[in-house]
Motif scaffolding. Structure first.
Motif, PDB file in Angstrom:
ATOM      1  N   ARG A  68       0.850  -1.196   0.000  1.00 57.22           N
ATOM      2  CA  ARG A  68       0.000   0.000   0.000  1.00 57.22           C
ATOM      3  C   ARG A  68       0.882   1.241   0.000  1.00 57.22           C
ATOM      4  O   ARG A  68       2.052   1.191   0.364  1.00 57.22           O
ATOM      5  N   PRO A  69       0.315   2.387  -0.373  1.00 62.57           N
ATOM      6  CA  PRO A  69       1.114   3.620  -0.367  1.00 62.57           C
ATOM      7  C   PRO A  69       1.730   3.914   0.995  1.00 62.57           C
ATOM      8  O   PRO A  69       2.856   4.415   1.076  1.00 62.57           O
ATOM      9  N   TYR A  70       0.980   3.597   2.089  1.00 62.01           N
ATOM     10  CA  TYR A  70       1.480   3.905   3.425  1.00 62.01           C
ATOM     11  C   TYR A  70       1.111   2.786   4.400  1.00 62.01           C
ATOM     12  O   TYR A  70       0.091   2.110   4.234  1.00 62.01           O
ATOM     13  N   THR A  71       1.950   2.639   5.420  1.00 63.19           N
ATOM     14  CA  THR A  71       1.698   1.668   6.479  1.00 63.19           C
ATOM     15  C   THR A  71       2.038   2.305   7.819  1.00 63.19           C
ATOM     16  O   THR A  71       3.059   2.996   7.946  1.00 63.19           O
ATOM     17  N   VAL A  72       1.167   2.085   8.802  1.00 70.15           N
ATOM     18  CA  VAL A  72       1.429   2.542  10.169  1.00 70.15           C
ATOM     19  C   VAL A  72       1.944   1.334  10.951  1.00 70.15           C
ATOM     20  O   VAL A  72       1.264   0.308  11.033  1.00 70.15           O
ATOM     21  N   VAL A  73       3.132   1.465  11.521  1.00 73.30           N
ATOM     22  CA  VAL A  73       3.792   0.352  12.190  1.00 73.30           C
ATOM     23  C   VAL A  73       3.967   0.654  13.683  1.00 73.30           C
ATOM     24  O   VAL A  73       4.242   1.795  14.065  1.00 73.30           O
ATOM     25  N   GLU A  91      -3.999   2.077  17.242  1.00 74.32           N
ATOM     26  CA  GLU A  91      -4.117   1.402  15.946  1.00 74.32           C
ATOM     27  C   GLU A  91      -5.562   0.970  15.686  1.00 74.32           C
ATOM     28  O   GLU A  91      -6.031   1.011  14.534  1.00 74.32           O
ATOM     29  N   ALA A  92      -6.267   0.543  16.720  1.00 75.99           N
ATOM     30  CA  ALA A  92      -7.679   0.197  16.541  1.00 75.99           C
ATOM     31  C   ALA A  92      -8.472   1.435  16.115  1.00 75.99           C
ATOM     32  O   ALA A  92      -9.368   1.351  15.260  1.00 75.99           O
ATOM     33  N   TYR A  93      -8.142   2.560  16.713  1.00 76.80           N
ATOM     34  CA  TYR A  93      -8.786   3.824  16.336  1.00 76.80           C
ATOM     35  C   TYR A  93      -8.490   4.150  14.874  1.00 76.80           C
ATOM     36  O   TYR A  93      -9.388   4.534  14.113  1.00 76.80           O
ATOM     37  N   LEU A  94      -7.242   3.971  14.481  1.00 77.44           N
ATOM     38  CA  LEU A  94      -6.867   4.235  13.094  1.00 77.44           C
ATOM     39  C   LEU A  94      -7.582   3.293  12.139  1.00 77.44           C
ATOM     40  O   LEU A  94      -8.016   3.714  11.058  1.00 77.44           O
ATOM     41  N   GLN A  95      -7.711   2.033  12.533  1.00 75.34           N
ATOM     42  CA  GLN A  95      -8.417   1.076  11.680  1.00 75.34           C
ATOM     43  C   GLN A  95      -9.837   1.564  11.390  1.00 75.34           C
ATOM     44  O   GLN A  95     -10.299   1.543  10.238  1.00 75.34           O
ATOM     45  N   ALA A  96     -10.525   2.030  12.420  1.00 75.24           N
ATOM     46  CA  ALA A  96     -11.893   2.526  12.256  1.00 75.24           C
ATOM     47  C   ALA A  96     -11.922   3.817  11.447  1.00 75.24           C
ATOM     48  O   ALA A  96     -12.776   3.989  10.563  1.00 75.24           O
ATOM     49  N   LYS A  97     -10.997   4.734  11.720  1.00 77.35           N
ATOM     50  CA  LYS A  97     -10.962   6.012  11.012  1.00 77.35           C
ATOM     51  C   LYS A  97     -10.654   5.827   9.533  1.00 77.35           C
ATOM     52  O   LYS A  97     -11.263   6.483   8.664  1.00 77.35           O
ATOM     53  N   ASP A 102     -12.852   5.755   4.048  1.00 79.23           N
ATOM     54  CA  ASP A 102     -12.763   4.991   2.804  1.00 79.23           C
ATOM     55  C   ASP A 102     -11.366   5.045   2.187  1.00 79.23           C
ATOM     56  O   ASP A 102     -11.210   5.111   0.962  1.00 79.23           O
ATOM     57  N   ILE A 103     -10.334   5.007   3.049  1.00 84.06           N
ATOM     58  CA  ILE A 103      -8.967   4.983   2.534  1.00 84.06           C
ATOM     59  C   ILE A 103      -8.173   3.814   3.135  1.00 84.06           C
ATOM     60  O   ILE A 103      -6.948   3.803   3.090  1.00 84.06           O
ATOM     61  N   GLU A 104      -8.880   2.836   3.695  1.00 85.73           N
ATOM     62  CA  GLU A 104      -8.185   1.705   4.301  1.00 85.73           C
ATOM     63  C   GLU A 104      -7.415   0.891   3.263  1.00 85.73           C
ATOM     64  O   GLU A 104      -6.451   0.201   3.607  1.00 85.73           O
ATOM     65  N   GLY A 105      -7.809   0.987   2.004  1.00 84.03           N
ATOM     66  CA  GLY A 105      -7.063   0.302   0.953  1.00 84.03           C
ATOM     67  C   GLY A 105      -5.743   0.967   0.641  1.00 84.03           C
ATOM     68  O   GLY A 105      -4.871   0.370  -0.002  1.00 84.03           O
ATOM     69  N   GLN A 106      -5.583   2.205   1.111  1.00 89.08           N
ATOM     70  CA  GLN A 106      -4.357   2.963   0.851  1.00 89.08           C
ATOM     71  C   GLN A 106      -3.370   2.922   2.025  1.00 89.08           C
ATOM     72  O   GLN A 106      -2.211   3.261   1.865  1.00 89.08           O
ATOM     73  N   ARG A 202      -1.613  12.906   3.067  1.00 86.08           N
ATOM     74  CA  ARG A 202      -0.727  12.372   2.035  1.00 86.08           C
ATOM     75  C   ARG A 202      -1.498  11.557   1.003  1.00 86.08           C
ATOM     76  O   ARG A 202      -1.225  11.638  -0.190  1.00 86.08           O
ATOM     77  N   VAL A 203      -2.447  10.747   1.490  1.00 82.15           N
ATOM     78  CA  VAL A 203      -3.242   9.924   0.578  1.00 82.15           C
ATOM     79  C   VAL A 203      -4.045  10.795  -0.385  1.00 82.15           C
ATOM     80  O   VAL A 203      -4.177  10.487  -1.580  1.00 82.15           O
ATOM     81  N   ARG A 204      -4.579  11.882   0.130  1.00 80.62           N
ATOM     82  CA  ARG A 204      -5.486  12.719  -0.667  1.00 80.62           C
ATOM     83  C   ARG A 204      -4.771  13.792  -1.465  1.00 80.62           C
ATOM     84  O   ARG A 204      -5.414  14.490  -2.256  1.00 80.62           O
TER      85      ARG A 204
END
Length: 206
Positions: A68-73, A91-97, A102-106, A202-204
């Motif tokens: 993916r374009p970006y990954t949070v580690v 990270e759970a919060y980020l997963q939901a956000k 609609d950018i979880e694919g990125q 960054r994604v947008r």
């Protein structure tokens, strides 16, 4: 008295100069803030380390980032009851956000345990269930070869010390990595909101 005052002044000047270097020109007052500044100025390449995920599969750290374009580690251990819980919550919060935006694919999520002796695939799978990790977007893993642990910790600037009670004292962050496997930002574990804002921007961006 003059020599005494001159000596005091010399010590004070040396201290100020030392703090200037350590804090990168007084812009950072903690080691984590210093790390953030260093990464912003000079992104760091991740090492080609093999990981073992919660499904018992070998995966490559850089290949996960390349999906993916970006990954949070984040780096944790599953028995932790302090900082790691805050990190997991972030990270759970980020997963939901990411899903709501609609950018979880990125943007992917990756949690790596630095306790491979105890964090077997079964333990990692239980941890994944506890944090409600979506396996399609959030990978839970540890190092496949414990000899790679030092290289992993060094790459992320994470210090891990035994606490004498079977656990560890350690620092941590939400690390931002791009598709080329470059670590370019590190935010406090409780700064999930800021991590989302930065990564979404960054994604947008065109």
């Amino acid at each position: 008295m003059l020599p005494t005052w001159m000596a005091v002044a010399a010590v004070a000047i040396a201290t100020v100069c030392g703090l200037h270097v350590i804090t990168h020109g007084f812009h950072a007052v903690t080691s984590d803030q210093a790390r953030q500044r260093v990464l912003a100025e000079s992104p760091r390449d991740l090492p080609p380390i093999r990981l073992l995920d919660s499904h018992g599969q070998n995966v490559d750290l850089r290949q996960i980032a390349a999906k993916r374009p970006y990954t949070v580690v984040s780096l944790v251990y599953t028995q932790c009851t302090t900082l790691c819980l805050l990190t997991a919550s972030g990270e759970a919060y980020l997963q939901a956000k990411l899903r709501d935006a609609d950018i979880e694919g990125q943007v992917g999520l990756l949690t790596i345990s630095f306790d491979p002796a105890r964090d077997t695939p079964d333990e990692l799978a239980q941890y994944a269930r506890r944090v409600k990790a979506d396996p399609g977007h959030w990978t839970i893993a540890t190092v496949a070869d414990s000899s790679d642990l030092a290289s992993l910790l060094n790459a992320f600037g994470v210090v891990v010390l035994p606490d004498g009670a079977g656990g560890y004292t350690h620092n941590g962050a939400l690390f931002l990595v791009d598709r080329r496997g470059r670590l370019f930002d590190a935010l406090d574990p409780d700064a999930a909101d800021l991590a989302f804002v930065r990564i979404a921007a960054r994604v947008r961006s065109p």
